[in-house]
Design a protein around this motif. Structure first.
Motif, mmCIF file in Angstrom:
data_model
loop_
_atom_site.group_PDB
_atom_site.id
_atom_site.type_symbol
_atom_site.label_atom_id
_atom_site.label_comp_id
_atom_site.label_asym_id
_atom_site.label_seq_id
_atom_site.Cartn_x
_atom_site.Cartn_y
_atom_site.Cartn_z
ATOM 1 N N ILE A 297 0.824 -1.208 0.000
ATOM 2 C CA ILE A 297 0.000 0.000 0.000
ATOM 3 C C ILE A 297 0.861 1.261 0.000
ATOM 4 O O ILE A 297 1.882 1.332 0.693
ATOM 5 N N THR A 298 0.393 2.258 -0.747
ATOM 6 C CA THR A 298 1.019 3.576 -0.743
ATOM 7 C C THR A 298 0.045 4.585 -0.147
ATOM 8 O O THR A 298 -1.112 4.658 -0.571
ATOM 9 N N SER A 299 0.520 5.334 0.849
ATOM 10 C CA SER A 299 -0.269 6.432 1.398
ATOM 11 C C SER A 299 -0.057 7.652 0.505
ATOM 12 O O SER A 299 1.058 8.150 0.375
ATOM 13 N N LEU A 300 -1.129 8.126 -0.116
ATOM 14 C CA LEU A 300 -1.023 9.193 -1.114
ATOM 15 C C LEU A 300 -0.876 10.581 -0.509
ATOM 16 O O LEU A 300 -0.600 11.544 -1.234
ATOM 17 N N TYR A 301 -1.052 10.700 0.828
ATOM 18 C CA TYR A 301 -1.060 12.033 1.434
ATOM 19 C C TYR A 301 -0.016 12.260 2.517
ATOM 20 O O TYR A 301 0.240 13.405 2.877
ATOM 21 N N ASN A 302 0.575 11.216 3.048
ATOM 22 C CA ASN A 302 1.449 11.395 4.205
ATOM 23 C C ASN A 302 2.809 11.969 3.815
ATOM 24 O O ASN A 302 3.679 11.265 3.304
ATOM 25 N N LYS A 303 2.998 13.249 4.069
ATOM 26 C CA LYS A 303 4.268 13.909 3.780
ATOM 27 C C LYS A 303 5.228 13.864 4.969
ATOM 28 O O LYS A 303 6.438 14.002 4.793
ATOM 29 N N ALA A 304 4.702 13.671 6.160
ATOM 30 C CA ALA A 304 5.563 13.634 7.343
ATOM 31 C C ALA A 304 6.424 12.384 7.363
ATOM 32 O O ALA A 304 7.564 12.403 7.833
ATOM 33 N N ARG A 309 4.768 2.048 -1.342
ATOM 34 C CA ARG A 309 4.896 0.610 -1.637
ATOM 35 C C ARG A 309 5.296 -0.126 -0.361
ATOM 36 O O ARG A 309 6.301 -0.825 -0.270
ATOM 37 N N TYR A 310 4.445 0.033 0.613
ATOM 38 C CA TYR A 310 4.675 -0.487 1.966
ATOM 39 C C TYR A 310 3.996 -1.849 2.102
ATOM 40 O O TYR A 310 2.782 -1.970 1.961
ATOM 41 N N ASP A 311 4.787 -2.874 2.343
ATOM 42 C CA ASP A 311 4.287 -4.237 2.534
ATOM 43 C C ASP A 311 3.724 -4.355 3.946
ATOM 44 O O ASP A 311 4.467 -4.405 4.920
ATOM 45 N N ILE A 312 2.408 -4.409 4.038
ATOM 46 C CA ILE A 312 1.765 -4.375 5.343
ATOM 47 C C ILE A 312 1.873 -5.704 6.082
ATOM 48 O O ILE A 312 1.618 -5.795 7.272
ATOM 49 N N GLY A 313 2.272 -6.767 5.350
ATOM 50 C CA GLY A 313 2.445 -8.067 5.990
ATOM 51 C C GLY A 313 1.253 -8.987 5.831
ATOM 52 O O GLY A 313 1.188 -10.042 6.456
ATOM 53 N N ASP A 314 0.295 -8.609 4.977
ATOM 54 C CA ASP A 314 -0.895 -9.426 4.758
ATOM 55 C C ASP A 314 -0.863 -10.055 3.370
ATOM 56 O O ASP A 314 -0.191 -9.566 2.455
ATOM 57 N N ILE A 315 -1.623 -11.135 3.217
ATOM 58 C CA ILE A 315 -1.770 -11.819 1.939
ATOM 59 C C ILE A 315 -3.231 -11.707 1.522
ATOM 60 O O ILE A 315 -4.129 -11.993 2.317
#
Length: 436
Positions: A297-304, A309-315
């Motif tokens: 998942i990519t967070s489209l707004y988090n600038k902080a 392309r964050y692998d959340i650990g789920d299938i």
């Protein structure tokens, strides 16, 4: 007074502006939406490459015009001081800071800028409104964990008051505790139930034993929304019967946003407004709709803080009916660290055989809860809570079912306990492998 909105605004989260921004995204036609997503992806990468030294060193080979060049990050990449991961212009005093529950085995502290967090709440309130829920006016019956230290306890109670909710502890699932909960439901005008799946399932089982329908005792109740733990079909059917209201499945992550939410057509609709979700194979290639892979998942707004392309650990699996506007999560298989590795080298998703065992172990209503632990490559232990000790015949049936699904020659032991250990947050992990 709209107390919930006020509490967000006083903490610097402009919820009204965020709701307006969200509505504008939702109003875009398909071509404009595609352009918006591509622009947000490119903008968020460019921002972090310019303003975040952690991400710049992590993604040094990125071509902002080639999405496949963007590396996949995992929770372990983020297990370092938060100050080192913040973007230029952001400090602990001007961001939203929280920590993950650690249910994946890799807990860490994260941050969101205040606009990103406002957009998170805009998304959440939008989805809950599908079922007539307004956080300012709708009273919530909350089944969550709560800190046991004095400061943390009263802080959560204060937040509950501002959020118009009453919290039921998930650390005591005894009949005595549920009797008290039932009294509260009879005397309160709760609009919805929200919380972890497993304790709410136990409450439904209690109502079944009492031959009670919750909606009859609390007529204001509209819906029950469960999150954070797997929801199985038979448990959902039980809750629908005993609560007398729709049961809605939510999938989210504290470091990101609400990820998917069951819509009124019984589809698990993915959040495509503030997040970009992909299903990847083991080589980080994007899989087509209908194929099983890692949820990234990519967070489209988090600038902080970068979550790109964050692998959340789920299938999981995206339905082949998915579109860019309306991705549908067909199935959430489990976590990548919930895999059972067997003596033959075979691998099996822990939650899958948990489900098979569940169909055997709970058919008589004796066992209220259980978990499975793998202590060695050929050794599994089933810990369970029950009114009576499992008989030898029942243990034999369960063992045979486990061997049939997994493989012959594995060792299955049973341990009856008074209650199952939950994480500090109150979650119950159905399968755990201690095999490295």
């Amino acid at each position: 007074m709209r107390l919930f909105d006020f509490s967000l605004k006083i903490n610097g989260f402009d919820i009204n502006k965020a709701r307006l921004a969200l509505s504008k995204v939702q109003a875009k036609n398909d071509s404009d939406l595609k352009a918006y997503v591509e622009k947000q992806k490119k903008d968020i990468i460019s921002f972090h490459l310019k303003n975040n030294s952690f991400y710049r060193s992590f993604a040094s080979q990125v071509d902002v015009n080639d999405w496949s060049s963007v590396p996949v990050m995992t929770k372990r990449h983020l297990q370092q001081s938060l100050e080192k991961r913040l973007s230029k212009g952001y400090e602990l005093k001007n961001v939203y800071v929280n920590k993950t529950s650690g249910s994946s085995g890799d807990p860490f502290v994260f941050a969101k800028d205040k606009w990103c967090h406002a957009m998170t709440w805009a998304e959440i309130t939008d989805r809950f409104s599908w079922y007539g829920i307004d956080f300012n006016t709708s009273k919530q019956a909350r089944f969550y964990g709560i800190p046991l230290d004095k400061k943390g306890y009263y802080k959560e109670r204060l937040k509950d008051w501002f959020s118009n909710r009453y919290r039921f502890s998930v650390f005591d699932l005894s009949d005595n505790a549920f009797e008290k909960a039932l009294v509260k439901f009879k005397t309160s005008k709760f609009d919805f139930i929200n919380g972890y799946t497993s304790p709410i399932v136990q409450f439904a089982k209690f109502l079944k034993r009492k031959d009670n329908i919750l909606k009859d005792l609390c007529p204001s109740l509209k819906v029950c929304i469960v999150t954070s733990e797997m929801l199985f079909d038979d448990d959902k059917a039980l809750m629908e019967k005993q609560f007398g209201v729709p049961i809605v499945n939510e999938y989210g992550a504290s470091e990101l946003d609400l990820i998917a939410f069951q819509n009124t057509h019984n589809e698990w609709q993915v959040n495509s407004e503030t997040l970009f979700l992909e299903i990847l194979d083991d080589n980080d290639n994007v899989l087509p709709y209908g194929e099983e892979g890692r949820v990234v998942i990519t967070s489209l707004y988090n600038k902080a803080h970068p979550f790109i392309r964050y692998d959340i650990g789920d299938i999981g699996i995206l339905s082949d009916k998915s579109t860019l506007r309306k991705p549908i999560l067909k199935k959430l298989v489990g976590r990548t660290n919930d895999i059972a590795v067997l003596p033959s080298g075979k691998k099996a998703a822990g939650l899958t055989f948990y489900y098979i065992t569940k169909s055997v172990i709970e058919d008589e209503g004796n066992v209220s809860e259980f978990i499975i632990e793998q202590s060695a490559i050929d050794t599994f232990k089933i810990k369970y809570v029950s009114r009576e000790v499992l008989s030898s015949d029942k243990k034999k049936v369960i063992t045979e079912a486990m061997e049939q699904y997994l493989e012959p020659g594995i060792s299955i032991t049973f341990k009856r306990v008074d209650k199952l250990d939950r994480s500090k947050s109150g979650k119950l992990k159905q399968f755990t492998s201690y095999v490295d």
